[in-house]
Design a protein around this motif. Structure first.
Motif, PDB file in Angstrom:
ATOM      1  N   VAL A  26       0.839  -1.191   0.000  1.00 36.51           N
ATOM      2  CA  VAL A  26       0.000   0.000   0.000  1.00 36.51           C
ATOM      3  C   VAL A  26       0.878   1.246   0.000  1.00 36.51           C
ATOM      4  N   ASN A  27       0.668   2.077  -0.996  1.00 40.24           N
ATOM      5  CA  ASN A  27       1.386   3.345  -1.133  1.00 40.24           C
ATOM      6  C   ASN A  27       2.900   3.202  -0.952  1.00 40.24           C
ATOM      7  N   PRO A  28       3.568   2.484  -1.850  1.00 38.41           N
ATOM      8  CA  PRO A  28       5.014   2.325  -1.700  1.00 38.41           C
ATOM      9  C   PRO A  28       5.768   3.653  -1.649  1.00 38.41           C
ATOM     10  N   LEU A  29       5.243   4.666  -2.303  1.00 35.94           N
ATOM     11  CA  LEU A  29       5.923   5.959  -2.256  1.00 35.94           C
ATOM     12  C   LEU A  29       5.883   6.584  -0.864  1.00 35.94           C
ATOM     13  N   SER A  30       4.942   6.172  -0.040  1.00 33.09           N
ATOM     14  CA  SER A  30       4.936   6.676   1.341  1.00 33.09           C
ATOM     15  C   SER A  30       6.062   6.031   2.153  1.00 33.09           C
ATOM     16  N   ILE A  31       6.498   4.853   1.755  1.00 35.21           N
ATOM     17  CA  ILE A  31       7.624   4.179   2.416  1.00 35.21           C
ATOM     18  C   ILE A  31       8.936   4.693   1.835  1.00 35.21           C
ATOM     19  N   LEU A  32       9.012   4.742   0.510  1.00 37.29           N
ATOM     20  CA  LEU A  32      10.247   5.107  -0.172  1.00 37.29           C
ATOM     21  C   LEU A  32      10.564   6.603  -0.091  1.00 37.29           C
ATOM     22  N   LYS A  33       9.554   7.409   0.091  1.00 31.43           N
ATOM     23  CA  LYS A  33       9.659   8.867   0.270  1.00 31.43           C
ATOM     24  C   LYS A  33       9.980   9.642  -0.997  1.00 31.43           C
ATOM     25  N   HIS A  34      10.800   9.101  -1.892  1.00 28.17           N
ATOM     26  CA  HIS A  34      11.219   9.836  -3.091  1.00 28.17           C
ATOM     27  C   HIS A  34      10.977   8.990  -4.329  1.00 28.17           C
ATOM     28  N   VAL A  35      10.361   9.577  -5.323  1.00 30.03           N
ATOM     29  CA  VAL A  35      10.001   8.856  -6.535  1.00 30.03           C
ATOM     30  C   VAL A  35      11.226   8.300  -7.267  1.00 30.03           C
ATOM     31  N   GLU A  36      12.383   8.933  -7.119  1.00 27.52           N
ATOM     32  CA  GLU A  36      13.577   8.434  -7.811  1.00 27.52           C
ATOM     33  C   GLU A  36      14.019   7.063  -7.305  1.00 27.52           C
ATOM     34  N   PHE A  37      13.556   6.640  -6.141  1.00 29.58           N
ATOM     35  CA  PHE A  37      13.888   5.317  -5.614  1.00 29.58           C
ATOM     36  C   PHE A  37      12.975   4.221  -6.169  1.00 29.58           C
ATOM     37  N   LEU A  38      11.868   4.620  -6.783  1.00 26.50           N
ATOM     38  CA  LEU A  38      10.838   3.671  -7.176  1.00 26.50           C
ATOM     39  C   LEU A  38      11.313   2.649  -8.205  1.00 26.50           C
ATOM     40  N   ALA A  39      11.965   3.088  -9.267  1.00 29.63           N
ATOM     41  CA  ALA A  39      12.361   2.173 -10.341  1.00 29.63           C
ATOM     42  C   ALA A  39      13.317   1.098  -9.837  1.00 29.63           C
ATOM     43  N   ILE A  40      14.335   1.479  -9.085  1.00 28.65           N
ATOM     44  CA  ILE A  40      15.290   0.489  -8.576  1.00 28.65           C
ATOM     45  C   ILE A  40      14.642  -0.404  -7.525  1.00 28.65           C
ATOM     46  N   ALA A  41      13.743   0.153  -6.727  1.00 22.38           N
ATOM     47  CA  ALA A  41      13.042  -0.659  -5.728  1.00 22.38           C
ATOM     48  C   ALA A  41      12.160  -1.703  -6.409  1.00 22.38           C
ATOM     49  N   MET A  42      11.478  -1.331  -7.478  1.00 21.18           N
ATOM     50  CA  MET A  42      10.625  -2.280  -8.197  1.00 21.18           C
ATOM     51  C   MET A  42      11.473  -3.342  -8.905  1.00 21.18           C
ATOM     52  N   LYS A  43      12.627  -2.944  -9.419  1.00 21.69           N
ATOM     53  CA  LYS A  43      13.540  -3.906 -10.045  1.00 21.69           C
ATOM     54  C   LYS A  43      14.004  -4.939  -9.013  1.00 21.69           C
ATOM     55  N   ASN A  44      14.394  -4.468  -7.843  1.00 16.12           N
ATOM     56  CA  ASN A  44      14.844  -5.389  -6.798  1.00 16.12           C
ATOM     57  C   ASN A  44      13.699  -6.233  -6.251  1.00 16.12           C
ATOM     58  N   LEU A  45      12.503  -5.679  -6.219  1.00 17.13           N
ATOM     59  CA  LEU A  45      11.332  -6.460  -5.827  1.00 17.13           C
ATOM     60  C   LEU A  45      11.148  -7.623  -6.793  1.00 17.13           C
ATOM     61  N   ALA A  46      11.295  -7.370  -8.076  1.00 13.45           N
ATOM     62  CA  ALA A  46      11.167  -8.428  -9.076  1.00 13.45           C
ATOM     63  C   ALA A  46      12.263  -9.480  -8.917  1.00 13.45           C
ATOM     64  N   ILE A  47      13.463  -9.062  -8.543  1.00 15.99           N
ATOM     65  CA  ILE A  47      14.566 -10.004  -8.318  1.00 15.99           C
ATOM     66  C   ILE A  47      14.260 -10.898  -7.119  1.00 15.99           C
ATOM     67  N   LEU A  48      13.743 -10.309  -6.056  1.00 13.16           N
ATOM     68  CA  LEU A  48      13.450 -11.071  -4.837  1.00 13.16           C
ATOM     69  C   LEU A  48      12.263 -12.018  -5.015  1.00 13.16           C
ATOM     70  N   ASN A  49      11.268 -11.579  -5.742  1.00 11.96           N
ATOM     71  CA  ASN A  49      10.030 -12.343  -5.854  1.00 11.96           C
ATOM     72  C   ASN A  49      10.128 -13.400  -6.945  1.00 11.96           C
ATOM     73  N   GLU A  50       9.945 -14.650  -6.538  1.00  8.90           N
ATOM     74  CA  GLU A  50       9.976 -15.740  -7.502  1.00  8.90           C
ATOM     75  C   GLU A  50       8.604 -16.344  -7.742  1.00  8.90           C
ATOM     76  N   GLU A  51       7.685 -16.195  -6.800  1.00  9.59           N
ATOM     77  CA  GLU A  51       6.420 -16.920  -6.949  1.00  9.59           C
ATOM     78  C   GLU A  51       5.189 -16.221  -6.386  1.00  9.59           C
TER      79      GLU A  51
END
Length: 142
Positions: free
Chosen positions: A93-118
């Motif tokens: 819910v509202n990842p930008l409220s956790i990440l605080k800055h939109v510039e972190f979003l792309a790398i955070a989503m990339k790493n989320l995809a790396i971590l998530n397998e299933e």
């Protein structure tokens, strides 16, 4: 948002209000889920947690406490811990409220995809932030 969540039977929730235990380091915070819910040994659970952080080159935060981390590192720990849960769906819910800055979003989503397998990942974000996710991730507006 509540209507969307009612449609999903079981899910693991990540939000700005999702706590990490301040008296535990990050490996212990992540390992807590398999230790408690799956009765995994402490050693094995911490090994799984360490492996999760290693996948995204964040082993350096393993022994840190929450107050020593930045927003992105906290987000990764929340994700790694949620991925240890047995439920098939993770709702963020509202990842930008956790990440605080939109510039972190792309790398955070990339790493989320790396971590998530299933797991099924659902992101609930305000409609006003929808354009930040274009082409990156499945998005559900709230």
């Amino acid at each position: 948002m509540e209507e969307i969540l009612k449609e999903i039977e079981q899910y693991c929730l990540i939000s700005i209000d999702t706590p990490l235990l301040a008296n535990l380091n990050m490996i212990e915070n992540i390992a807590l889920i398999p230790e408690v819910h799956k009765h995994t040994s402490i050693k094995k659970a911490q090994e799984l947690a360490q492996n999760s952080l290693a996948k995204i080159d964040k082993e350096n935060i393993a022994l840190k406490r929450m107050h020593q981390l930045n927003e992105v590192e906290i987000f990764y720990v929340l994700i790694a811990r949620a991925l240890m849960d047995e439920r098939e769906t993770i709702v963020i819910v509202n990842p930008l409220s956790i990440l605080k800055h939109v510039e972190f979003l792309a790398i955070a989503m990339k790493n989320l995809a790396i971590l998530n397998e299933e797991k099924n990942i659902i992101i609930l974000e305000n409609d006003i932030n929808r354009f930040h996710y274009e082409g990156m991730w499945v998005f559900n507006g709230i």
